[in-house]
Scaffold this motif. Structure first.
Motif, PDB file in Angstrom:
ATOM      1  N   GLN A  14      12.818  -7.615   5.617  1.00 53.07           N
ATOM      2  CA  GLN A  14      13.574  -8.106   4.456  1.00 53.07           C
ATOM      3  C   GLN A  14      12.808  -7.899   3.151  1.00 53.07           C
ATOM      4  O   GLN A  14      12.758  -8.779   2.293  1.00 53.07           O
ATOM      5  CB  GLN A  14      13.895  -9.592   4.626  1.00 53.07           C
ATOM      6  N   GLY A  15      12.175  -6.743   3.031  1.00 47.98           N
ATOM      7  CA  GLY A  15      11.512  -6.406   1.777  1.00 47.98           C
ATOM      8  C   GLY A  15      10.122  -6.964   1.614  1.00 47.98           C
ATOM      9  O   GLY A  15       9.513  -6.813   0.543  1.00 47.98           O
ATOM     10  N   LYS A  16       9.594  -7.597   2.650  1.00 43.18           N
ATOM     11  CA  LYS A  16       8.248  -8.153   2.572  1.00 43.18           C
ATOM     12  C   LYS A  16       7.572  -8.015   3.931  1.00 43.18           C
ATOM     13  O   LYS A  16       8.227  -8.145   4.964  1.00 43.18           O
ATOM     14  CB  LYS A  16       8.310  -9.629   2.147  1.00 43.18           C
ATOM     15  N   ARG A  17       6.280  -7.747   3.920  1.00 45.07           N
ATOM     16  CA  ARG A  17       5.572  -7.600   5.189  1.00 45.07           C
ATOM     17  C   ARG A  17       5.573  -8.920   5.960  1.00 45.07           C
ATOM     18  O   ARG A  17       5.524  -9.998   5.376  1.00 45.07           O
ATOM     19  CB  ARG A  17       4.131  -7.143   4.951  1.00 45.07           C
ATOM     20  N   LYS A  18       5.610  -8.789   7.273  1.00 49.87           N
ATOM     21  CA  LYS A  18       5.633  -9.985   8.114  1.00 49.87           C
ATOM     22  C   LYS A  18       4.448 -10.903   7.825  1.00 49.87           C
ATOM     23  O   LYS A  18       4.591 -12.126   7.780  1.00 49.87           O
ATOM     24  CB  LYS A  18       5.609  -9.580   9.596  1.00 49.87           C
ATOM     25  N   ILE A  19       3.277 -10.323   7.643  1.00 48.80           N
ATOM     26  CA  ILE A  19       2.075 -11.122   7.429  1.00 48.80           C
ATOM     27  C   ILE A  19       2.179 -11.920   6.136  1.00 48.80           C
ATOM     28  O   ILE A  19       1.636 -13.027   6.025  1.00 48.80           O
ATOM     29  CB  ILE A  19       0.807 -10.229   7.431  1.00 48.80           C
ATOM     30  N   GLU A  20       2.899 -11.401   5.150  1.00 41.53           N
ATOM     31  CA  GLU A  20       3.091 -12.124   3.894  1.00 41.53           C
ATOM     32  C   GLU A  20       4.041 -13.311   4.099  1.00 41.53           C
ATOM     33  O   GLU A  20       3.850 -14.380   3.508  1.00 41.53           O
ATOM     34  CB  GLU A  20       3.629 -11.193   2.808  1.00 41.53           C
ATOM     35  N   TRP A  21       5.065 -13.118   4.902  1.00 37.95           N
ATOM     36  CA  TRP A  21       5.950 -14.228   5.258  1.00 37.95           C
ATOM     37  C   TRP A  21       5.148 -15.338   5.928  1.00 37.95           C
ATOM     38  O   TRP A  21       5.359 -16.530   5.651  1.00 37.95           O
ATOM     39  CB  TRP A  21       7.054 -13.759   6.206  1.00 37.95           C
ATOM     40  N   ARG A  55      -1.245  -4.714  14.121  1.00 36.18           N
ATOM     41  CA  ARG A  55      -0.594  -3.712  13.270  1.00 36.18           C
ATOM     42  C   ARG A  55       0.894  -3.972  13.031  1.00 36.18           C
ATOM     43  O   ARG A  55       1.402  -3.702  11.946  1.00 36.18           O
ATOM     44  CB  ARG A  55      -0.789  -2.324  13.863  1.00 36.18           C
ATOM     45  N   SER A  56       1.578  -4.537  14.030  1.00 32.33           N
ATOM     46  CA  SER A  56       3.018  -4.762  13.878  1.00 32.33           C
ATOM     47  C   SER A  56       3.328  -5.799  12.804  1.00 32.33           C
ATOM     48  O   SER A  56       4.423  -5.807  12.230  1.00 32.33           O
ATOM     49  CB  SER A  56       3.630  -5.201  15.207  1.00 32.33           C
ATOM     50  N   MET A  57       2.379  -6.677  12.502  1.00 35.84           N
ATOM     51  CA  MET A  57       2.596  -7.678  11.472  1.00 35.84           C
ATOM     52  C   MET A  57       2.550  -7.079  10.062  1.00 35.84           C
ATOM     53  O   MET A  57       2.848  -7.768   9.082  1.00 35.84           O
ATOM     54  CB  MET A  57       1.564  -8.800  11.589  1.00 35.84           C
ATOM     55  N   GLY A  58       2.164  -5.839   9.963  1.00 34.32           N
ATOM     56  CA  GLY A  58       2.176  -5.163   8.673  1.00 34.32           C
ATOM     57  C   GLY A  58       3.508  -4.505   8.366  1.00 34.32           C
ATOM     58  O   GLY A  58       3.705  -3.966   7.273  1.00 34.32           O
ATOM     59  N   LYS A  59       4.454  -4.566   9.322  1.00 39.49           N
ATOM     60  CA  LYS A  59       5.758  -3.941   9.126  1.00 39.49           C
ATOM     61  C   LYS A  59       6.630  -4.749   8.167  1.00 39.49           C
ATOM     62  O   LYS A  59       6.485  -5.955   8.030  1.00 39.49           O
ATOM     63  CB  LYS A  59       6.470  -3.783  10.474  1.00 39.49           C
ATOM     64  N   ASP A  60       7.545  -4.046   7.535  1.00 42.13           N
ATOM     65  CA  ASP A  60       8.431  -4.674   6.554  1.00 42.13           C
ATOM     66  C   ASP A  60       9.539  -5.460   7.235  1.00 42.13           C
ATOM     67  O   ASP A  60      10.099  -5.030   8.249  1.00 42.13           O
ATOM     68  CB  ASP A  60       9.047  -3.595   5.648  1.00 42.13           C
TER      69      ASP A  60
END
Length: 494
Positions: free
Chosen positions: A187-194, A180-185
């Motif tokens: 710098q304007g993008k979710r961690k999982i997207e990075w 769940r923590s990887m869904g946090k924002d």
């Protein structure tokens, strides 16, 4: 004048601050800050302060004492209600408005510390918490891989393939935290997207012929925070292949999404070991990259699983990338790298994630280098990564001390302008604030220099050990590639 006991909340009625009855704002601020009002003098602007005969007694957390000596500051267990991340200027001013007029200067100073004072007893432990992973374990794993190479040396064709950018019979496993923590924002993008973006860029650059596996952990959880559901029992293999193709990769990445689950890191390592073992006969070298932002909360023994993996015939070290973790979490996950002979890299922003991944995957092209040279390069990266982590924590602590000084100075200025204290008290409290800052800042600068020196000393000791191993195992008439690399690295690591 009567002095009131420490850790008691007194209901004070003052004409200048009283709203109604015994619902005193002074009582409220004392409950919040834990300040001890040792002496209340007659108000200049109103009737004398009256102390009610009935006192309301309540245990509270102590505020920092009015210390100016570093030994006392470092031992004080108190902490201000609006210190650090809790700072709120408007609330601080409200609390200062409620401050009784005429406190003794040391009591007034303690009142300010009760609002804004930091707990340096806890903060300065940051220097002890930043440690390098086990450099000797790194070297051991690489020496074991070298033994395998001696038993099954590279052919001329394989060596040519490495230099041409293609490496056959190698494996790399990515273990991705999707809890769940990887869904946090961030710098304007979710961690999982990075992670998706960085992983795509890194895998594109991996030499052709490398077997790539991507396993996700942290699936859907239970009905609440106390119920892990299936997340502690399952992980998912998203991708496994040699030929990287965009359509297949993109389809796999659509399944990489943050879930409402927990993070069973140990189970992911265990299942990932099976992924590597399935191709063991074809595998020449194996490596693992773990990306996570938290610790294993499922009791799946990640350290034990990491050690077993590195000591198995796979000889796979786990390189850990901590993505947006706090220091306590980093200390725990870094032990996974330490147990397996891997690297630990702390990343605080998304832009650096791609670079970190490329750094650990670069090893694939170094497999024909002598193990001592590879260990030297790996130890230098570990030293620099740990040094950067220490520097980052030191800068944060330096900012904390400077912010405390500025906030205390502003508060002292405010209560003087509000005629809460005399000019002589204002000046003396200002001196105490400066002394507190100078003492703490001087201490943390010494601690930083000491810790940085220890890191360098430990690393140079490992460099000496590797050089001795090189001299012992290589004839003197062979090209000394270790000495060349050592000269280059020492020049970069000043």
């Amino acid at each position: 004048m009567r002095k009131l006991p420490l850790k008691q909340v007194i209901c004070v009625t003052a004409a200048s601050v009283l709203m109604s009855g015994c619902s005193s704002v002074v009582q409220q601020i004392q409950e919040t800050t834990g300040n001890e009002i040792r002496k209340v003098e007659e108000s200049k602007a109103s009737a004398p302060t009256e102390i009610k005969s009935k006192q309301v007694v309540k245990e509270i957390h102590a505020s920092p004492g009015p210390h100016t000596k570093i030994a006392d500051i470092l031992q004080d267990p108190g902490k201000g209600s609006f210190s650090g991340d809790s700072f709120n200027q408007s609330k601080v001013y409200q609390a200062l408005d409620q401050m009784p007029i005429g406190l003794e200067r040391d009591a007034a100073f303690q009142y300010l510390l009760g609002l804004l004072g930091e707990n340096y007893k806890q903060l300065v432990t940051v220097y002890d918490d930043v440690e390098m992973v086990d450099l000797q374990e790194q070297a051991r794993v690489l020496s074991e891989i070298a033994k395998d190479h001696q038993e099954k040396p590279l052919t001329a064709e394989e060596q040519a393939a490495i230099h041409a950018g293609a490496v056959k019979n190698n494996q790399i496993l990515f273990l991705i935290d999707a809890s769940r923590s990887m869904g946090k924002d961030l710098q304007g993008k979710r961690k999982i997207e990075w992670i998706k973006d960085a992983l795509t860029q890194a895998t594109k650059a991996i030499p052709k012929g490398t077997q790539v596996h991507v396993r996700m952990f942290g699936k859907e959880g239970g009905v609440d925070d106390k119920d892990p559901g299936q997340s502690c029992k399952d992980t998912s293999l998203l991708y496994s292949g040699v030929e990287w193709t965009a359509p297949v990769w993109s389809k796999s990445m659509t399944r990489l999404e943050s879930k409402e689950g927990w993070n069973p890191v140990g189970l992911a390592i265990q299942e990932g070991t099976k992924d590597l073992s399935a191709h063991k006969e074809k595998s020449y070298e194996n490596r693992v990259v773990l990306i996570t932002d938290g610790v294993d909360k499922c009791n799946t023994n990640p350290n034990q699983q990491a050690k077993q993996l590195s000591e198995s015939d796979l000889h796979a070290a786990i390189n850990v990338i901590s993505f947006g973790s706090n220091l306590q979490e980093e200390k725990q996950v870094s032990s996974i790298a330490g147990q397996s002979g891997g690297e630990f890299i702390s990343i605080k922003n998304g832009e650096k994630l791609t670079k970190a991944l490329q750094s650990v995957t670069k090893e694939i092209r170094q497999m024909d280098s002598p193990w001592q040279v590879r260990a030297l390069e790996k130890s230098e990266k570990t030293f620099q990564n740990t040094r950067d982590q220490l520097k980052d924590q030191h800068q944060k602590l330096s900012e904390v001390t400077k912010n405390e000084q500025e906030h205390l100075e502003a508060a002292n200025e405010y209560i003087y302008n509000q005629s809460k204290i005399e000019k002589t008290d204002y000046e003396r409290i200002g001196q105490w604030i400066d002394q507190r800052y100078e003492q703490v800042d001087g201490h943390i600068q010494k601690q930083y220099k000491k810790s940085d020196g220890k890191l360098r000393k430990d690393w140079l000791s490992q460099v000496d050990n590797l050089e001795k191993s090189w001299d012992k195992t290589n004839p003197k008439n062979t090209p000394n590639t270790f000495a060349e690399k050592k000269t280059e690295i020492l020049g970069d690591a000043k």
